[in-house]
Structures are given as structure tokens and as C-alpha cells.
Scaffold this active site. Structure first.
Site, PDB file in Angstrom:
ATOM      1  N   ARG A 119       0.895  -1.117  -0.199  1.00 41.80           N
ATOM      2  CA  ARG A 119       0.173   0.186  -0.017  1.00 41.80           C
ATOM      3  C   ARG A 119       0.932   1.328  -0.072  1.00 41.80           C
ATOM      4  O   ARG A 119       0.608   2.325   0.433  1.00 41.80           O
ATOM      5  CB  ARG A 119      -0.980   0.200   1.264  1.00 41.80           C
ATOM      6  CG  ARG A 119      -2.023  -0.965   1.366  1.00 41.80           C
ATOM      7  CD  ARG A 119      -2.874  -0.898   0.036  1.00 41.80           C
ATOM      8  NE  ARG A 119      -4.074  -2.034   0.370  1.00 41.80           N
ATOM      9  CZ  ARG A 119      -4.048  -3.350  -0.084  1.00 41.80           C
ATOM     10  NH1 ARG A 119      -2.902  -3.824  -0.867  1.00 41.80           N
ATOM     11  NH2 ARG A 119      -5.146  -4.101   0.183  1.00 41.80           N
TER      12      ARG A 119
ATOM     13  N   SER B 128     -10.706  -0.779   3.262  1.00 39.69           N
ATOM     14  CA  SER B 128     -10.117  -1.143   4.377  1.00 39.69           C
ATOM     15  C   SER B 128      -9.525   0.378   4.821  1.00 39.69           C
ATOM     16  O   SER B 128      -9.169   1.078   4.097  1.00 39.69           O
ATOM     17  CB  SER B 128      -8.595  -2.142   4.297  1.00 39.69           C
ATOM     18  OG  SER B 128      -9.141  -3.056   3.973  1.00 39.69           O
TER      19      SER B 128
ATOM     20  N   GLU C 233      -4.993   3.729   5.935  1.00 38.77           N
ATOM     21  CA  GLU C 233      -4.712   3.568   4.501  1.00 38.77           C
ATOM     22  C   GLU C 233      -5.611   4.615   3.601  1.00 38.77           C
ATOM     23  O   GLU C 233      -4.734   5.140   2.762  1.00 38.77           O
ATOM     24  CB  GLU C 233      -5.300   2.335   3.956  1.00 38.77           C
ATOM     25  CG  GLU C 233      -5.136   1.936   2.651  1.00 38.77           C
ATOM     26  CD  GLU C 233      -5.952   0.971   1.927  1.00 38.77           C
ATOM     27  OE1 GLU C 233      -5.615  -0.234   2.403  1.00 38.77           O
ATOM     28  OE2 GLU C 233      -6.520   1.133   1.050  1.00 38.77           O
TER      29      GLU C 233
HETATM   30  P1  FAD Z   1      -9.125   8.485  -5.473  1.00 38.01           P
HETATM   31  O1  FAD Z   1      -9.519   7.945  -4.067  1.00 38.01           O
HETATM   32  O2  FAD Z   1      -9.537   9.307  -6.217  1.00 38.01           O
HETATM   33  O3  FAD Z   1      -7.554   8.969  -5.316  1.00 38.01           O
HETATM   34  C1  FAD Z   1      -6.725   8.328  -4.046  1.00 38.01           C
HETATM   35  C2  FAD Z   1      -5.433   8.736  -4.046  1.00 38.01           C
HETATM   36  O4  FAD Z   1      -4.856   9.082  -5.108  1.00 38.01           O
HETATM   37  C3  FAD Z   1      -5.565  10.436  -3.719  1.00 38.01           C
HETATM   38  O5  FAD Z   1      -4.394  10.939  -2.968  1.00 38.01           O
HETATM   39  C4  FAD Z   1      -5.370  11.171  -4.987  1.00 38.01           C
HETATM   40  O6  FAD Z   1      -5.092  12.262  -5.021  1.00 38.01           O
HETATM   41  C5  FAD Z   1      -4.571  10.248  -5.786  1.00 38.01           C
HETATM   42  N1  FAD Z   1      -4.711  10.096  -7.211  1.00 38.01           N
HETATM   43  C6  FAD Z   1      -5.690   9.578  -7.849  1.00 38.01           C
HETATM   44  N2  FAD Z   1      -5.816   9.442  -9.175  1.00 38.01           N
HETATM   45  C7  FAD Z   1      -4.407  10.157  -9.386  1.00 38.01           C
HETATM   46  C8  FAD Z   1      -3.479  10.543 -10.582  1.00 38.01           C
HETATM   47  N3  FAD Z   1      -3.989  10.195 -11.861  1.00 38.01           N
HETATM   48  N4  FAD Z   1      -2.542  11.038 -10.543  1.00 38.01           N
HETATM   49  C9  FAD Z   1      -1.996  11.220  -9.236  1.00 38.01           C
HETATM   50  N5  FAD Z   1      -2.753  11.144  -7.965  1.00 38.01           N
HETATM   51  C10 FAD Z   1      -3.846  10.467  -8.205  1.00 38.01           C
HETATM   52  N6  FAD Z   1      -7.533  -0.919  -2.400  1.00 38.01           N
HETATM   53  C11 FAD Z   1      -6.870  -2.003  -2.514  1.00 38.01           C
HETATM   54  O7  FAD Z   1      -5.508  -1.729  -2.660  1.00 38.01           O
HETATM   55  N7  FAD Z   1      -7.182  -3.230  -2.469  1.00 38.01           N
HETATM   56  C12 FAD Z   1      -8.427  -3.456  -2.242  1.00 38.01           C
HETATM   57  O8  FAD Z   1      -9.037  -4.840  -2.333  1.00 38.01           O
HETATM   58  C13 FAD Z   1      -9.285  -2.435  -2.352  1.00 38.01           C
HETATM   59  N8  FAD Z   1     -10.676  -2.669  -1.958  1.00 38.01           N
HETATM   60  C14 FAD Z   1     -11.543  -1.584  -1.960  1.00 38.01           C
HETATM   61  C15 FAD Z   1     -12.901  -1.877  -1.574  1.00 38.01           C
HETATM   62  C16 FAD Z   1     -13.908  -1.084  -1.608  1.00 38.01           C
HETATM   63  C17 FAD Z   1     -15.435  -1.306  -1.476  1.00 38.01           C
HETATM   64  C18 FAD Z   1     -13.545   0.337  -1.502  1.00 38.01           C
HETATM   65  C19 FAD Z   1     -14.481   1.603  -1.510  1.00 38.01           C
HETATM   66  C20 FAD Z   1     -12.228   0.439  -1.724  1.00 38.01           C
HETATM   67  C21 FAD Z   1     -11.217  -0.338  -1.945  1.00 38.01           C
HETATM   68  N9  FAD Z   1      -9.827  -0.112  -2.209  1.00 38.01           N
HETATM   69  C22 FAD Z   1      -8.895  -1.224  -2.246  1.00 38.01           C
HETATM   70  C23 FAD Z   1      -9.436   1.245  -2.286  1.00 38.01           C
HETATM   71  C24 FAD Z   1      -9.356   1.990  -3.545  1.00 38.01           C
HETATM   72  O9  FAD Z   1     -10.183   1.274  -4.411  1.00 38.01           O
HETATM   73  C25 FAD Z   1      -7.992   1.970  -4.087  1.00 38.01           C
HETATM   74  O10 FAD Z   1      -7.140   2.840  -3.436  1.00 38.01           O
HETATM   75  C26 FAD Z   1      -7.971   2.685  -5.807  1.00 38.01           C
HETATM   76  O11 FAD Z   1      -6.735   2.629  -6.100  1.00 38.01           O
HETATM   77  C27 FAD Z   1      -8.512   4.190  -5.518  1.00 38.01           C
HETATM   78  O12 FAD Z   1      -8.728   4.812  -6.741  1.00 38.01           O
HETATM   79  P2  FAD Z   1      -9.590   5.864  -6.975  1.00 38.01           P
HETATM   80  O13 FAD Z   1      -9.300   6.375  -8.572  1.00 38.01           O
HETATM   81  O14 FAD Z   1     -10.673   5.961  -6.408  1.00 38.01           O
HETATM   82  O15 FAD Z   1      -8.460   7.220  -6.042  1.00 38.01           O
HETATM   83  N1  EPU Z   2     -10.846 -10.392  10.528  1.00 36.24           N
HETATM   84  C1  EPU Z   2     -11.422 -10.633  11.636  1.00 36.24           C
HETATM   85  N2  EPU Z   2     -12.471  -9.634  12.112  1.00 36.24           N
HETATM   86  C2  EPU Z   2     -12.995  -8.785  11.069  1.00 36.24           C
HETATM   87  C3  EPU Z   2     -12.313  -8.824   9.637  1.00 36.24           C
HETATM   88  C4  EPU Z   2     -11.253  -9.683   9.436  1.00 36.24           C
HETATM   89  O1  EPU Z   2     -11.225 -11.321  12.708  1.00 36.24           O
HETATM   90  O2  EPU Z   2     -14.041  -8.027  11.186  1.00 36.24           O
HETATM   91  C5  EPU Z   2      -9.679 -11.256  10.398  1.00 36.24           C
HETATM   92  C6  EPU Z   2     -10.031 -12.794   9.864  1.00 36.24           C
HETATM   93  O3  EPU Z   2      -9.283 -13.797  10.783  1.00 36.24           O
HETATM   94  C7  EPU Z   2      -9.696 -12.838   8.432  1.00 36.24           C
HETATM   95  C8  EPU Z   2      -8.501 -11.826   8.437  1.00 36.24           C
HETATM   96  O4  EPU Z   2      -8.693 -10.854   9.208  1.00 36.24           O
HETATM   97  O5  EPU Z   2      -9.317 -14.077   8.193  1.00 36.24           O
HETATM   98  C9  EPU Z   2      -8.186 -11.122   7.237  1.00 36.24           C
HETATM   99  O6  EPU Z   2      -9.374 -10.617   6.596  1.00 36.24           O
HETATM  100  P1  EPU Z   2      -9.722 -10.383   4.948  1.00 36.24           P
HETATM  101  O7  EPU Z   2      -9.295 -11.714   4.289  1.00 36.24           O
HETATM  102  O8  EPU Z   2     -10.989  -9.933   4.930  1.00 36.24           O
HETATM  103  O9  EPU Z   2      -8.565  -9.432   4.644  1.00 36.24           O
HETATM  104  P2  EPU Z   2      -8.381  -8.005   5.267  1.00 36.24           P
HETATM  105  O10 EPU Z   2      -6.825  -8.147   5.753  1.00 36.24           O
HETATM  106  O11 EPU Z   2      -9.258  -7.292   5.923  1.00 36.24           O
HETATM  107  C10 EPU Z   2      -6.975  -7.210   2.994  1.00 36.24           C
HETATM  108  C11 EPU Z   2      -7.030  -5.802   2.353  1.00 36.24           C
HETATM  109  C12 EPU Z   2      -8.153  -5.616   1.296  1.00 36.24           C
HETATM  110  C13 EPU Z   2      -8.139  -6.983   0.523  1.00 36.24           C
HETATM  111  C14 EPU Z   2      -8.141  -8.230   1.157  1.00 36.24           C
HETATM  112  C15 EPU Z   2      -8.252  -9.353   0.127  1.00 36.24           C
HETATM  113  C16 EPU Z   2      -5.512  -4.272   3.569  1.00 36.24           C
HETATM  114  C17 EPU Z   2      -5.563  -3.062   4.515  1.00 36.24           C
HETATM  115  N3  EPU Z   2      -6.691  -4.808   3.196  1.00 36.24           N
HETATM  116  O12 EPU Z   2      -8.212  -6.959   4.018  1.00 36.24           O
HETATM  117  O13 EPU Z   2      -7.809  -4.620   0.650  1.00 36.24           O
HETATM  118  O14 EPU Z   2      -9.191  -6.699  -0.415  1.00 36.24           O
HETATM  119  O15 EPU Z   2      -7.131  -8.232   2.167  1.00 36.24           O
HETATM  120  O16 EPU Z   2      -6.947  -9.599  -0.172  1.00 36.24           O
HETATM  121  O17 EPU Z   2      -4.450  -4.820   3.307  1.00 36.24           O
HETATM  122  C18 EPU Z   2      -8.402  -2.107   0.779  1.00 36.24           C
HETATM  123  O18 EPU Z   2      -7.124  -1.989   0.806  1.00 36.24           O
HETATM  124  O19 EPU Z   2      -9.073  -1.213   0.743  1.00 36.24           O
HETATM  125  C19 EPU Z   2      -8.829  -3.507   0.742  1.00 36.24           C
HETATM  126  C20 EPU Z   2     -10.050  -3.676   0.949  1.00 36.24           C
END
Ligand code: FAD
Ligand code: EPU
Length: 337
Positions: free
Chosen positions: A163, A237, A333
Site C-alpha cells: 500500500r 479498508s 490507509e
Molecule cells: P482516489 O480515491 O480518487 O484517489 C486516491 C489518492 O490517489 C488520492 O491521494 C488522489 O489525489 C490520488 N490520485 C488519484 N488519481 C491520481 C492520478 N491520476 N495522479 C496522481 N494522483 C492521483 N484498495 C486496494 O488496494 N485493495 C482492495 O482490495 C481495495 N478494496 C476496496 C474496496 C472498496 C469497497 C473500496 C471503496 C475501496 C477499496 N480499495 C482497495 C481502495 C481503492 O479502491 C483504491 O485505493 C483505488 O486505487 C483508489 O482509486 P481512485 O481512483 O478511487 O482514487
Molecule cells: N478479521 C477478523 N474480523 C474482521 C475482519 C477480518 O477477525 O472483522 C480477520 C479474519 O481472521 C480474516 C483476516 O482478518 O481471516 C483477514 O481478513 P480479510 O481476508 O477480509 O482481509 P483484510 O486483511 O481485512 C486485506 C486488504 C483488502 C483486500 C483483502 C483481500 C488491507 C489493508 N486490506 O483485507 O484490501 O481486499 O485483504 O486480499 O491490506 C483495501 O485495501 O481497501 C482492501 C479492501
């Protein structure tokens, strides 16, 4: 066109009401350069916006919000082993993943359904289900906000980490990422390290593993675990999973035998922040309209009209209790604005 005092509520997945002093959308680099050169904006604060899915607005933005709408997905070259696919920063991430899957370009399938746009994907080296973009990243182009020139970054110069990238650290707020090129495999190497993927494919009745099936399995798992921002405001997250030394982990394990941790290559252990937060009793709790999701404690939510500052306060209380009980520091994050 420049809008003044423009509402950003529909442009952030938390659904927080906040406004931009100035707001504009750009669909070409020339347009970006032209706007950045205009007098009122030269010294103004700038925020580059993609899909708004990793942001928390805690106040109005007193500067220029520039939404990056650069489009296009193109196969720019191929060799014996790889396809090189270049995408405009304003493309929706999942659209790129679907395009790659339809054309049998392998590598991004585990990252299906992550919200947001291509341009933000390198910001925090998006990751999920055992993969990160750095695994298939080739290069990106970015417009330097001050010198207005396009600079190219490769995997090493992006300094990707969990991240993390150079764009969140030393080059914060200095560049607009304009395109990202991925190096995708002709012969897929299926990544099903994350146990839940195999289990889901079995439930789907998949006979022969392929990138389509992996993508579908990931989509199914994600939809069952994470709240959909069109229904409940959230940014995924809210915190990173914290890294601790193996000694710290061992001592925690004695006190809390069910603690969840994963060994890292550097000898440290990554703790599941969701577990830590749940153990502190936060899962499903609400303070006003700000809450901790009832199925995933790592996800903070806006149930209706929460202010960004209320979500931020809740996150601070969570950080304080995790520190009190486990002696572990959580790091946010989500980008706080
Ligand atoms: P924004 O929210 O618009 O911007 C994020 C940051 O990047 C800001 O600082 C912005 O200024 C900057 N930025 C955006 N575009 C540019 C650009 N073109 N040039 C320079 N700076 C820029 N993230 C994960 O890594 N893994 C996951 O599994 C994951 N799951 C998610 C699930 C949900 C339901 C949600 C809501 C979010 C999740 N995220 C996850 C976080 C998010 O999807 C990512 O961080 C994604 O890359 C953000 O993209 P965005 O275009 O919405 O960025
Ligand atoms: N857990 C709990 N309670 C909860 C949630 C999770 O006990 O309420 C424990 C469980 O044991 C579970 C473990 O945490 O097995 C891991 O949970 P999960 O697999 O849901 O993944 P996570 O660590 O919560 C991370 C990333 C996600 C990504 C998933 C799948 C980060 C900060 N988050 O979540 O990314 O989608 O793994 O790979 O690394 C994001 O960055 O926004 C994001 C959603």
C-alpha cells in the site's frame, strides 16, 4: 470549464459532503497544462481525483480539484512472453481488468473489482487476493505539476511497497499520473495462493482453472465480504494491516492465542487489523452516522450523513484502543483530506 464551490459528495465513495473551491475535469494532457498554468491555480493547493474511493474529506477543499478523465486502453507492443497494455489514468480499473481477461492477457485477474481508476492504482500499489499491481507493472507516465513535463517511472523508481509508493511519500502532490502500462503474461501462471479462491472456484463448479474463473471467484468473494459503496458509504479498508517483529508477535500470541498473523519474507509478521479491531469490541459499533462495518471491522462506513471529521474521530478512537490493548500502532490507509 472551471466550477466554483462544487459539491464533491457524489465524487467520493464515502458520500461525504464537502465542496471544492474550484473543480474541473480534464480529458487531455494539454488541457491539464493549460489549467495548471492559469494564474489563480499556479500557487493553489491541488487535489487530483480519480474515482474517490480512497479518500476521506474532513473539510472543504480550498483549492483546485482536478478530475483525471484521460481515456484509452491500447496494446502497445508484445513479445514472445508478454503483452504490454497501456491504459489512460481515467479508465475505470475494473474495465481494464475485464478488457485484459477478454483478450487473455493474464496477471490482473486477482485484482478484479477493486474500485477506482487506473491512475490511482500505483499510488498505493493496489493489492488483493495474493497479488499487487507491482507484480505486473511495466511503467507509468506522469505530468509534473510544476515543470509541466511528462516523466516516466519504472517499477524501481515507483518504490512500491505494501500500500505504498513514492507518490504517497517524497513525491506526494507533485505529479498527475496520466497513464499506466502493464506487462501481462501470454502463458498465465495462476495465483490461487489465497485459499478462498480455490474454495470459491470449487463451489462454482469450475473444472479447468483459467483467468476468467479466477476473476469471477474474486468478484464473488469480494461482493460477499465488502460493503458496496453505492449502498453504504465506505473506502474499503480504512487501516493497513500492521507489521510487527516476530518477537512482538510471539508475545502477543501467548496473551491472545487466536490472534491472526501472516509471516513476511523479512521475518516480521503482518497482523490482521480487522481481528485486532474486532477484539477491541468495535465491530458493528456506530457513533452517530459513522460506524464500523458489521461484517468487516477494517471497513469504516458512513450510514447516512456522517461528517468526514466524525469518521476521522472514530478512526482515532479505534487506533487508541488497539494501541492500549495490543500495544500496536495502526496506520490509516485512506488518504485524509
Ligand atoms: P482516489 O480515491 O480518487 O484517489 C486516491 C489518492 O490517489 C488520492 O491521494 C488522489 O489525489 C490520488 N490520485 C488519484 N488519481 C491520481 C492520478 N491520476 N495522479 C496522481 N494522483 C492521483 N484498495 C486496494 O488496494 N485493495 C482492495 O482490495 C481495495 N478494496 C476496496 C474496496 C472498496 C469497497 C473500496 C471503496 C475501496 C477499496 N480499495 C482497495 C481502495 C481503492 O479502491 C483504491 O485505493 C483505488 O486505487 C483508489 O482509486 P481512485 O481512483 O478511487 O482514487
Ligand atoms: N478479521 C477478523 N474480523 C474482521 C475482519 C477480518 O477477525 O472483522 C480477520 C479474519 O481472521 C480474516 C483476516 O482478518 O481471516 C483477514 O481478513 P480479510 O481476508 O477480509 O482481509 P483484510 O486483511 O481485512 C486485506 C486488504 C483488502 C483486500 C483483502 C483481500 C488491507 C489493508 N486490506 O483485507 O484490501 O481486499 O485483504 O486480499 O491490506 C483495501 O485495501 O481497501 C482492501 C479492501
Amino acid at each position: 470549464m472551471i466550477h466554483e464551490n462544487y459539491s464533491l459528495k457524489k465524487l467520493n465513495t464515502f458520500g461525504i459532503e464537502a465542496s471544492a473551491r474550484y473543480y474541473t475535469e480534464c480529458s487531455s494532457i494539454d488541457q491539464m497544462i493549460e489549467i495548471l498554468s492559469q494564474k489563480p491555480f499556479v500557487n493553489a493547493q491541488k487535489l487530483i481525483l480519480g474515482g474517490g474511493s480512497n479518500l476521506l474529506f474532513t473539510k472543504n477543499f480550498d483549492g483546485l480539484v482536478l478530475k483525471n478523465n484521460l481515456k484509452g486502453i491500447e496494446l502497445i507492443k508484445e513479445d514472445k512472453d508478454f503483452y504490454f497494455v497501456k491504459a489512460g489514468a481515467g479508465e475505470v480499473w475494473h474495465t481494464l481488468v475485464m478488457h485484459c481477461i477478454a483478450n487473455n492477457y493474464a496477471g490482473l485477474e486477482n485484482l478484479s473489482l477493486i474500485p477506482g481508476n487506473v491512475g490511482a492504482s500505483p499510488m498505493q500499489n493496489i493489492g488483493a487476493y495474493g497479488a499487487e499491481i507491482k507484480d505486473h507493472f511495466f511503467e507509468l507516465e506522469a505530468l509534473h505539476i510544476s515543470d509541466k513535463k511528462i516523466h516516466t517511472f519504472n517499477n524501481a523508481t515507483c518504490k512500491f511497497g505494501y500500500r505504498e509508493s513514492v507518490f504517497k511519500r517524497e513525491f506526494k502532490n507533485q505529479y498527475i499520473i496520466t497513464s499506466v502500462t502493464f506487462k501481462l503474461l501470454k502463458n498465465p501462471s495462476f495465483n490461487t495462493r489465497y485459499g478462498a479462491i480455490e474454495k470459491e472456484m470449487e463451489a462454482m463448479g469450475v473444472k479447468e482453472i483459467n483467468i476468467q474463473a479466477i476473476s469471477q471467484a474474486v468478484c464473488n468473494i469480494r461482493s460477499s465480504k465488502l460493503p458496496n459503496p453505492t449502498e453504504i458509504g465506505n473506502a474499503g479498508s480504512f487501516f493497513k494491516n500492521p507489521e510487527v517483529t516476530s518477537d512482538k508477535y510471539k508475545s502477543l500470541k501467548v496473551q491472545f492465542p487466536s490472534i491472526v498473523g501472516y509471516d513476511l519474507e523479512n521475518g516480521n509478521v503482518k497482523l490482521a487489523a480487522g481481528w485486532l479491531i474486532e477484539q477491541c469490541g468495535w465491530k458493528g459499533k456506530t457513533i452517530g452516522d459513522a460506524g464500523v462495518h458489521k461484517l468487516q471491522a477494517l471497513v469504516l462506513v458512513n450510514y447516512n450523513n456522517a461528517k468526514g471529521s466524525e469518521i476521522l474521530n472514530l478512526s482515532q478512537q479505534i487506533m487508541d484502543s488497539v494501541k492500549d490493548i495490543f500495544g500496536v500502532d495502526l496506520e490509516r490507509e485512506v488518504n485524509i483530506i
